[in-house]
Structures are given as C-alpha cells and as structure tokens.
Design a protein around this motif. Structure first.
Motif, PDB file in Angstrom:
ATOM      1  N   GLN A   7       1.051  -1.125   0.136  1.00 27.34           N
ATOM      2  CA  GLN A   7      -0.013  -0.021   0.488  1.00 27.34           C
ATOM      3  C   GLN A   7       0.685   1.283  -0.044  1.00 27.34           C
ATOM      4  O   GLN A   7       2.266   1.497   0.470  1.00 27.34           O
ATOM      5  CB  GLN A   7      -1.097  -0.155   1.758  1.00 27.34           C
ATOM      6  CG  GLN A   7      -1.740  -1.481   1.019  1.00 27.34           C
ATOM      7  CD  GLN A   7      -2.679  -0.993   2.808  1.00 27.34           C
ATOM      8  OE1 GLN A   7      -2.700  -0.831   3.166  1.00 27.34           O
ATOM      9  NE2 GLN A   7      -3.844  -1.714   1.854  1.00 27.34           N
ATOM     10  N   PRO A   8       0.098   2.362  -0.599  1.00 26.83           N
ATOM     11  CA  PRO A   8       1.303   3.206  -0.885  1.00 26.83           C
ATOM     12  C   PRO A   8       0.833   4.313   0.546  1.00 26.83           C
ATOM     13  O   PRO A   8       0.666   5.471   1.194  1.00 26.83           O
ATOM     14  CB  PRO A   8       0.535   4.706  -1.185  1.00 26.83           C
ATOM     15  CG  PRO A   8      -1.206   3.906  -1.650  1.00 26.83           C
ATOM     16  CD  PRO A   8      -1.209   2.941  -1.249  1.00 26.83           C
ATOM     17  N   LEU A  50       1.857   8.103   7.137  1.00 29.41           N
ATOM     18  CA  LEU A  50       1.752   9.037   5.926  1.00 29.41           C
ATOM     19  C   LEU A  50       1.611   8.242   4.494  1.00 29.41           C
ATOM     20  O   LEU A  50       1.373   7.106   4.091  1.00 29.41           O
ATOM     21  CB  LEU A  50       3.614   9.374   5.415  1.00 29.41           C
ATOM     22  CG  LEU A  50       3.552  10.606   4.798  1.00 29.41           C
ATOM     23  CD1 LEU A  50       2.055  11.652   4.755  1.00 29.41           C
ATOM     24  CD2 LEU A  50       4.471  10.827   4.104  1.00 29.41           C
ATOM     25  N   HIS A  51       0.229   9.134   4.483  1.00 30.13           N
ATOM     26  CA  HIS A  51      -0.546   7.783   3.039  1.00 30.13           C
ATOM     27  C   HIS A  51       0.504   8.815   1.835  1.00 30.13           C
ATOM     28  O   HIS A  51       0.195  10.289   2.114  1.00 30.13           O
ATOM     29  CB  HIS A  51      -1.880   8.558   3.158  1.00 30.13           C
ATOM     30  CG  HIS A  51      -2.692   7.578   4.026  1.00 30.13           C
ATOM     31  ND1 HIS A  51      -4.154   7.581   3.817  1.00 30.13           N
ATOM     32  CD2 HIS A  51      -2.651   7.407   5.580  1.00 30.13           C
ATOM     33  CE1 HIS A  51      -4.255   6.728   4.815  1.00 30.13           C
ATOM     34  NE2 HIS A  51      -3.637   7.035   6.001  1.00 30.13           N
ATOM     35  N   LEU A  52       0.861   8.421   1.223  1.00 30.99           N
ATOM     36  CA  LEU A  52       2.101   8.978  -0.052  1.00 30.99           C
ATOM     37  C   LEU A  52       1.160   9.225  -1.695  1.00 30.99           C
ATOM     38  O   LEU A  52       1.486  10.602  -2.054  1.00 30.99           O
ATOM     39  CB  LEU A  52       2.781   7.336  -0.644  1.00 30.99           C
ATOM     40  CG  LEU A  52       3.499   7.052   1.158  1.00 30.99           C
ATOM     41  CD1 LEU A  52       4.245   5.800  -0.214  1.00 30.99           C
ATOM     42  CD2 LEU A  52       4.960   7.517   1.148  1.00 30.99           C
ATOM     43  N   ASP A  53       0.003   8.724  -1.272  1.00 30.02           N
ATOM     44  CA  ASP A  53      -0.466   9.264  -2.536  1.00 30.02           C
ATOM     45  C   ASP A  53      -1.593  10.410  -2.052  1.00 30.02           C
ATOM     46  O   ASP A  53      -1.306  11.873  -3.353  1.00 30.02           O
ATOM     47  CB  ASP A  53      -2.306   8.499  -2.918  1.00 30.02           C
ATOM     48  CG  ASP A  53      -1.222   7.137  -3.415  1.00 30.02           C
ATOM     49  OD1 ASP A  53      -0.440   6.887  -3.880  1.00 30.02           O
ATOM     50  OD2 ASP A  53      -2.496   6.394  -3.327  1.00 30.02           O
ATOM     51  N   ARG A 103       5.861  -6.759   7.630  1.00 28.65           N
ATOM     52  CA  ARG A 103       6.214  -8.152   7.537  1.00 28.65           C
ATOM     53  C   ARG A 103       5.521  -8.116   5.952  1.00 28.65           C
ATOM     54  O   ARG A 103       4.509  -7.119   5.656  1.00 28.65           O
ATOM     55  CB  ARG A 103       5.078  -8.415   8.275  1.00 28.65           C
ATOM     56  CG  ARG A 103       5.880  -9.232   9.990  1.00 28.65           C
ATOM     57  CD  ARG A 103       5.219 -10.410  10.759  1.00 28.65           C
ATOM     58  NE  ARG A 103       5.523 -10.029  12.243  1.00 28.65           N
ATOM     59  CZ  ARG A 103       5.137 -11.105  13.300  1.00 28.65           C
ATOM     60  NH1 ARG A 103       4.171 -12.277  12.028  1.00 28.65           N
ATOM     61  NH2 ARG A 103       5.793 -10.904  14.334  1.00 28.65           N
ATOM     62  N   THR A 104       6.596  -8.397   4.728  1.00 29.00           N
ATOM     63  CA  THR A 104       6.004  -8.221   3.538  1.00 29.00           C
ATOM     64  C   THR A 104       4.930  -9.781   3.602  1.00 29.00           C
ATOM     65  O   THR A 104       4.338  -9.544   2.267  1.00 29.00           O
ATOM     66  CB  THR A 104       7.907  -8.910   3.519  1.00 29.00           C
ATOM     67  OG1 THR A 104       7.775 -10.029   3.447  1.00 29.00           O
ATOM     68  CG2 THR A 104       8.413  -7.828   3.162  1.00 29.00           C
ATOM     69  N   TRP A 113      -4.380  -1.232   6.243  1.00 26.14           N
ATOM     70  CA  TRP A 113      -4.192  -0.318   7.228  1.00 26.14           C
ATOM     71  C   TRP A 113      -4.032   1.552   6.544  1.00 26.14           C
ATOM     72  O   TRP A 113      -3.959   1.856   7.151  1.00 26.14           O
ATOM     73  CB  TRP A 113      -2.113  -0.155   6.745  1.00 26.14           C
ATOM     74  CG  TRP A 113      -2.194  -1.159   7.840  1.00 26.14           C
ATOM     75  CD1 TRP A 113      -1.635  -2.643   8.119  1.00 26.14           C
ATOM     76  CD2 TRP A 113      -1.310  -1.032   9.056  1.00 26.14           C
ATOM     77  NE1 TRP A 113      -1.292  -2.892   8.547  1.00 26.14           N
ATOM     78  CE2 TRP A 113      -1.435  -2.179  10.031  1.00 26.14           C
ATOM     79  CE3 TRP A 113      -1.720  -0.226  10.202  1.00 26.14           C
ATOM     80  CZ2 TRP A 113      -1.141  -2.308  10.898  1.00 26.14           C
ATOM     81  CZ3 TRP A 113      -1.440  -0.531  11.084  1.00 26.14           C
ATOM     82  CH2 TRP A 113      -0.894  -1.198  11.810  1.00 26.14           C
ATOM     83  N   LEU A 114      -4.894   1.525   5.391  1.00 31.13           N
ATOM     84  CA  LEU A 114      -5.115   2.765   5.044  1.00 31.13           C
ATOM     85  C   LEU A 114      -6.049   3.528   5.775  1.00 31.13           C
ATOM     86  O   LEU A 114      -6.991   4.641   5.329  1.00 31.13           O
ATOM     87  CB  LEU A 114      -5.487   2.847   2.700  1.00 31.13           C
ATOM     88  CG  LEU A 114      -4.039   2.648   2.704  1.00 31.13           C
ATOM     89  CD1 LEU A 114      -4.539   2.001   0.949  1.00 31.13           C
ATOM     90  CD2 LEU A 114      -2.719   3.927   2.510  1.00 31.13           C
TER      91      LEU A 114
END
Length: 350
Positions: free
Chosen positions: A85-86, A108-111, A131-132, A169-170
């Motif tokens: 996610q961004p 921090l929401h990158l978009d 965790r990936t 998480w967004l």
C-alpha cells in the motif's frame, strides 16, 4: 528592494539538506522513494520558543529532490514503507527528561499526504517494521516503557515488542490502536544509532554531508560570502559556490533593535520606544537595510518591515526547490539579500 524576494542561487546545497542530521532512513525501490527522518538543530537564542527541529523528508530516488517535508512533534526513530500500500510508517518519540517516554506512530499516506497518528495514547515508538507476507497486514513495533519507574536507566534501551494487525492499513484513523494491542514481550529495543543513519544516507549519495544551521552571513566586495555554521565554523565560499576555506571561529553579532521571542521593537538611545511589533511566531533573525527591516520567523516566514513606521509592508514564505525552509541569519548584498537557513544553506535572494 522588491516587495517579495526570489531565490537566485543556493550556496552550500547538497542532497538531503532539508532534514539536517539524519536519524532514520528507508528506501522503497518499487516506488522510487526515499524517506529520511532528521533533526535540523536547535535555535539556542532567537526563535527558540515553539521550535520543532524534528522533520521527515520524502525524496525521489531518481534525482534526490525533496518531494515532501513534514515537521513533527517528536524525534524520528524509525521509518518503513508498506510492501504493497502507498503508506509509510514512522515511529517517533523521546524521553521527557523527568519521568516518561512520549511519542507517536504516524502513518503517512503517500498518495494524499494525509498523516494519521494511530496510537490512542502517547508512547515512544523506537522501531517500525512491516511484515512482507500476508499482504503487509502485520506491523511490528518496538515500544519504550511508559516511564522509567519500573526499569530505571535500563528503560533507555529495553522495551516491549508489539504485533499490530489490520486488513487495510489505509483505513486506520487517528487514535485507533489502543493499549491492549501493544502488550508484548520485553527485550532490548531495536534502536537506530546516528552513525547507522549517517551511513545509510552516505550510501545513497556520496555528495551528502551534514552541515548545520547558518548563524550569520556576510558578503565580501570581491563576491565571496562568509557564513558561520553550527560547530562553530566560519567558512568562505567563492562566487562559484566552491568552499575556499573553513575554520573554527568565535563570533559575536550585535544589533540596534531589541528582540525577544515573537516581539521586536525600535527605541531611541535614551530608551524611548519608537515602535513595537508582535508576531505569531518567534523571530529567528533580523537585518536593517536602508528603509527596510528584514525579519525571519521560525515558521518559515520572511517579512519586510518599514523601519521608520514599524509596519509590515510585505510577507512571504521561504522555500528551496519547492520545499519550506527557515531563515536563521540575514545580510545585505549588492544583488539583494543573503539568507542563511537552519538546514545549512545560504540563499542569494533578489
């Protein structure tokens, strides 16, 4: 002088200058982004009230230009990009000097640039790691104790692990992660040292170096510019911006105006007040040139004040490469005005 100024040259510019001394670094190769948490330095005299030196810079990996610069409440301890996610997780916090450890988990929401403070209570977050696997649903945290009461001096290095899970998480909002999700095992905390952060930044750009806040600037008749840099250092720069020399000085600068915090006043030699100005933020520097008094505030504002009337005639926000900065020293030059900044650069403005 014009009613506003434009930065014509930036002296002492270098990659990642905006963040000052680096404290935490993360790289997202898929999005081509770099996140650096840093410390711009303390304003020891003018402009210190309400000053927050803790910043987070988001950079494009292709040209190392700053895309976003955020000023934060607490020191940055750790940063990590979400694997899908961004989103950037930012752990912040510090010891309050007397009892407790305070801080935040920022998302921090990158978009959109939106910043979420996800913890319900203040807590120093020493490490963040996504965790990936499982689509990045799990965020591992290393948390300081609430206070030093139980562990004494060991509380500076030991803390609690926590594993927080969210499907999206967004969608997490302010204060949504409560105390019951942060109760994990006790162990030595994952703490990024300043040397590790510096090494990570040096690996990203061999041209990087930490400079420090510019305390004073002055032009010379032959075009060279003198600047005092935190350390303390006095340096001379050629008109081409090459560093001619640098040495450790003892410098004292006095003015004819009275300044304290967010207030500045002009007075006669006998003490009579001619005028008085109060600003929304503390003054970091001021300089008289002809009929105009230049004033910089720790908010990043640059003001032109009529010296005779004591009235603000214009105001603008300082920026370099599109990102905000704060002036820390001022001097007149034949071409216009020199502005030393908290991030170690000198702006030639006209």
């Amino acid at each position: 002088m014009p009613q506003s100024l434009t930065v014509h040259r930036v002296l002492g510019d270098h990659p990642f200058a905006e963040v000052g001394e680096p404290r935490a670094v993360a790289v997202d190769p898929d999005r081509g982004l770099i996140a650096i948490g840093g410390h711009q330095g303390w304003l020891h005299q003018r402009g210190a009230e309400g000053w927050r030196p803790h910043v987070l810079g988001l950079y494009d990996r292709s040209d190392l230009r700053c895309r976003t610069l955020l000023r934060l409440r607490y020191p940055v301890r750790s940063v990590d990009f979400h694997p899908r996610q961004p989103l950037l997780a930012v752990g912040t916090g510090s010891y309050d000097g007397g009892w407790s450890f305070h801080g935040e988990l920022l998302l921090l929401h990158l978009d959109t640039g939106t910043v979420v403070s996800a913890l319900a209570d203040s807590r120093e977050v020493r490490a963040v790691r996504w965790r990936t696997w499982r689509q990045g649903r799990v965020l591992d945290l290393a948390l300081a104790p609430f206070s030093e009461s139980e562990f004494g001096n060991a509380a500076m290095t030991i803390g609690f692990d926590a594993m927080v899970t969210r499907d999206d998480w967004l969608a997490v909002g302010d204060g949504e992660i409560g105390f019951d999700e942060l109760d994990g095992p006790l162990r030595d905390s994952d703490i990024v040292t300043p040397d590790q952060a510096r090494a990570a930044v040096e690996a990203l750009s061999p041209d990087w170096s930490h400079r420090g806040l510019i305390r004073a600037v002055a032009p010379l008749p032959d075009g060279r510019i003198l600047a005092t840099v935190d350390g303390p250092r006095l340096e001379s720069r050629l008109p081409t911006d090459e560093l001619e020399w640098s040495l450790d000085p003892v410098v004292e600068v006095e003015g004819t105006l009275a300044c304290k915090g967010p207030e500045i006043s002009r007075h006669r030699p006998d003490g009579e007040i001619l005028w008085h100005l109060a600003f929304d933020h503390p003054v970091t520097a001021f300089h008289f040139d002809g009929s105009l008094l230049y004033v910089t505030l720790n908010s990043g504002a640059l003001l032109g004040v009529d010296f005779d009337a004591g009235a603000v005639v214009w105001q603008q926000e300082l920026s370099v490469h599109g990102q905000p900065t704060v002036g820390s020293s001022l001097a007149s030059a034949d071409s216009g005005l020199l502005i030393g900044t908290v991030d170690g650069r000198v702006l030639d403005c006209r």
